[in-house]
Design an enzyme around this catalytic site. Sequence first.
Site, short mmCIF file in Angstrom:
data_model
loop_
_atom_site.label_atom_id
_atom_site.label_comp_id
_atom_site.label_asym_id
_atom_site.label_seq_id
_atom_site.Cartn_x
_atom_site.Cartn_y
_atom_site.Cartn_z
N LYS A 53 -14.92 -19.32 -13.57
CA LYS A 53 -16.30 -18.99 -13.21
C LYS A 53 -17.24 -19.38 -14.36
O LYS A 53 -18.35 -19.87 -14.14
CB LYS A 53 -16.43 -17.49 -12.89
CG LYS A 53 -15.79 -17.14 -11.54
CD LYS A 53 -15.63 -15.64 -11.31
CE LYS A 53 -14.82 -15.41 -10.03
NZ LYS A 53 -14.57 -13.99 -9.74
N GLN A 97 -14.74 -8.30 -12.23
CA GLN A 97 -13.54 -8.92 -11.67
C GLN A 97 -12.56 -7.84 -11.18
O GLN A 97 -12.27 -6.89 -11.89
CB GLN A 97 -12.88 -9.82 -12.73
CG GLN A 97 -11.72 -10.66 -12.24
CD GLN A 97 -12.11 -11.70 -11.19
OE1 GLN A 97 -13.23 -12.23 -11.20
NE2 GLN A 97 -11.21 -12.00 -10.28
N ASP A 120 -21.44 -10.95 -6.05
CA ASP A 120 -20.18 -10.97 -5.29
C ASP A 120 -20.39 -10.45 -3.86
O ASP A 120 -19.52 -10.61 -3.00
CB ASP A 120 -19.14 -10.04 -5.96
CG ASP A 120 -18.12 -10.82 -6.77
OD1 ASP A 120 -17.87 -11.99 -6.45
OD2 ASP A 120 -17.55 -10.22 -7.71
#
Length: 293
Positions: A53, A97, A120
């Site tokens: 990322k 994450q 997200d």
Amino acid sequence: MANILDGIKLSKQIKQEIKEEVTEYVQKGHRPPHLSALLVGENGASVTYVDNKIKDCHAVGFRSSLVKLPETVTEEELLQEIKKLNEDDSLDGFIVQLPLPRHIDQEKIIMAIKPSKDVDGFHPENFGKMALEMEGFLPATPFGIMIMLERNHIPTQGKDVVVIGRSRIVGRPMSILMSRKGEPGDATVTLTHSRTKDLEEYTKKADIVITALGVPHFLKASMIKEGAVVVDVGITRVEDPTRERGFYLAGDVDYPEVFEKASWITPVPGGVGPMTRAMLLKNTMLAYTRKFL
Ligand code: GUN
């Protein structure tokens, strides 16, 4: 023989589009978009995902930052970090994450993320907006699949879609997006899962099968109809001592045989994965450009 849904090629194109957009903003004197990632512990797959990322950010001209916390971090400390990121005006969006260590309540953490920075799309506010067809952040994997279908002109209206797996990140949002109004969308969706009685009965009739199960080589040619579109979200590390890394990445689909019967198929790796990565950038861009509205 199927046509390949090439996620590498398409994600490169999307990243190029984002890069050009960033260049325009920067030339006008704005700071570049900034994405941050919060990583707890040292889970191998998570470390790789986060590294990728960050690489993606640099490739399109974003700023990126990484907050690394030890496996032993307390829930309270993690919430404090999230508060800092929520309040940091130099930051457009951030991700936490997953998975988190077991002593941390994942729901509580996700709920603490400011929805306008939740690139997200995991916060219930964004999930609810998605379900209600309001503008928000879409979770990256289902978003990437929608864009992949759209850019390859694969019709979905009135089609029978079977989604395998009901996870909050992939299966369930995927089922919602495909049933929303619009193209891609307007499909008749069946969401199947571990308690589904006779899965094959559904997959055999489906025009489009989207599998997000995490069981290597699960979907066989005998389980789909001739000419079906097959999207493979599975990406499982299978131990293999003959490889340098000690594992290989396997999808949910028995690729060689399904390839012969499907009309379109995503390879693993090189299908959905790169699209997921590109969509995180797209969401960050969205968070950034909203400031100028
Ligand atoms: N773990 C597996 N996939 C994802 C993802 O898309 N986002 C985050 N934050 N964690 C993940």
